[in-house]
Every structure is written in structure tokens, then in C-alpha cells.
Design a protein around this motif. Structure first.
Motif, PDB file in Angstrom:
ATOM      1  N   LYS A   1       4.973  -4.955  -0.594  1.00  0.00           N
ATOM      2  CA  LYS A   1       4.302  -3.675  -0.858  1.00  0.00           C
ATOM      3  C   LYS A   1       3.668  -3.164   0.437  1.00  0.00           C
ATOM      4  N   ALA A   2       3.626  -1.851   0.572  1.00  0.00           N
ATOM      5  CA  ALA A   2       3.117  -1.214   1.793  1.00  0.00           C
ATOM      6  C   ALA A   2       1.691  -1.647   2.146  1.00  0.00           C
ATOM      7  N   PRO A   3       0.746  -1.695   1.199  1.00  0.00           N
ATOM      8  CA  PRO A   3      -0.611  -2.105   1.577  1.00  0.00           C
ATOM      9  C   PRO A   3      -0.678  -3.533   2.134  1.00  0.00           C
ATOM     10  N   ILE A   4       0.123  -4.422   1.557  1.00  0.00           N
ATOM     11  CA  ILE A   4       0.162  -5.818   2.041  1.00  0.00           C
ATOM     12  C   ILE A   4       0.701  -5.833   3.467  1.00  0.00           C
ATOM     13  N   LEU A   5       1.781  -5.104   3.691  1.00  0.00           N
ATOM     14  CA  LEU A   5       2.354  -5.045   5.035  1.00  0.00           C
ATOM     15  C   LEU A   5       1.347  -4.454   6.014  1.00  0.00           C
ATOM     16  N   GLY A   6       0.660  -3.394   5.607  1.00  0.00           N
ATOM     17  CA  GLY A   6      -0.320  -2.758   6.482  1.00  0.00           C
ATOM     18  C   GLY A   6      -1.397  -3.719   6.941  1.00  0.00           C
ATOM     19  N   VAL A   7      -1.897  -4.531   6.028  1.00  0.00           N
ATOM     20  CA  VAL A   7      -2.927  -5.518   6.400  1.00  0.00           C
ATOM     21  C   VAL A   7      -2.322  -6.583   7.314  1.00  0.00           C
TER      22      VAL A   7
ATOM     23  N   ASN B   1      -4.807   0.873   9.665  1.00  0.00           N
ATOM     24  CA  ASN B   1      -5.897   1.471  10.438  1.00  0.00           C
ATOM     25  C   ASN B   1      -7.204   1.572   9.666  1.00  0.00           C
ATOM     26  N   THR B   2      -7.256   0.995   8.482  1.00  0.00           N
ATOM     27  CA  THR B   2      -8.479   0.980   7.681  1.00  0.00           C
ATOM     28  C   THR B   2      -9.268  -0.279   8.006  1.00  0.00           C
TER      29      THR B   2
END
Length: 141
Positions: A73-79, A109-110
Motif C-alpha cells: 500500500k502507498a502509505p506503507i511504502l511512503g514510510v 514527507n509527513t
């Protein structure tokens, strides 16, 4: 005078081998795995699995990276991307579909409250996907 030999005792040799393999170059790791596999295939598989890291994703062929990302999932990848260099981040994001990449970039970037823990968890999640796909022979690591 009695000599203390406890420093030479290996309580968990398997754990020490797994840890040692983390520090080897890929070529050295492969050479040793080829020597271990005929004698102990189960240990060789365990070592190969433990050597998989999220950071190794960057070095995989583009098609393999895309296959792995299709299960993340995108949020997991982002972290997880927070653990990579800017070059690595760019490479991974460039292989994603635009909307997926934008979501991952936003999360990347969060600022997170418990960032180190969350990064480790996200990297472990992607690593688990890589391991599962490798076991099912969907990808070659």
C-alpha cells in the motif's frame, strides 16, 4: 590458574550466522549459500530469507520492483522510503503509477510521532512481501 573458555562458546550459532550474513556483500553471500545448500538446504533458505532487506529493493530489476510494489500500500511504502537515500526514493517512486507515487510521496514527507519505529515496521512489511513473493517463486531476489 583456570582458563575461562566461555568466550568461545556459541549459544546460538544459527542466530550468529544469520547476523553475520547481513554484513556480507551479495557475491560473498551467494558463494557461501551455494556451499551451505547441499549440506543444509533449510539453513540456506533461512539465511537467504534473513538477508533480504528493504534497502535491497533498490538494487532489484525494475520489473521485480514493480511486482513487489503491486502488493504494497502507498502509505506503507511512503514510510519505508524514509529509510532510503534520495536517489533510492526517486528510483522507487518513478516505477510507481502516478497516483500511487503521489500518495507515497505525501506520506514520505509527513513527520511522524514515532518515526524510527514506524519506519522499521514499514520496512519489515515490505520485506515480508518480498520474502513471500520469493518463496512463491513470483520474484527472484
Amino acid at each position: 590458574m583456570e582458563q575461562d573458555n566461555t568466550a568461545n562458546v556459541f549459544i546460538n550459532g544459527r542466530a550468529q550466522i544469520l547476523e553475520m550474513f547481513q554484513y556480507l556483500e551479495p557475491e560473498e553471500r551467494e558463494r557461501l549459500l551455494r556451499q551451505i545448500r547441499p549440506r543444509n538446504p533449510q539453513l540456506a533458505d533461512e539465511i537467504a530469507e534473513s538477508a533480504i532487506t528493504f534497502k535491497a529493493l533498490v538494487d532489484l530489476p525494475d520489473a521485480t520492483i514493480e511486482k513487489v510494489l503491486s502488493y504494497v500500500k502507498a502509505p506503507i511504502l511512503g514510510v519505508a522510503l524514509k529509510s532510503l537515500s534520495v536517489q533510492g526514493q526517486r528510483k522507487i517512486l518513478s516505477l510507481c503509477e502516478r497516483q500511487f507515487a503521489e500518495q507515497a510521496f505525501k506520506v514520505m514527507n509527513t513527520r511522524l510521532t514515532n518515526e524510527a519505529r514506524d519506519i522499521d515496521r514499514a520496512c519489515a512489511r515490505v520485506k515480508a512481501v518480498m520474502t513471500a513473493l520469493s518463496k512463491k517463486k513470483i520474484i527472484q531476489l
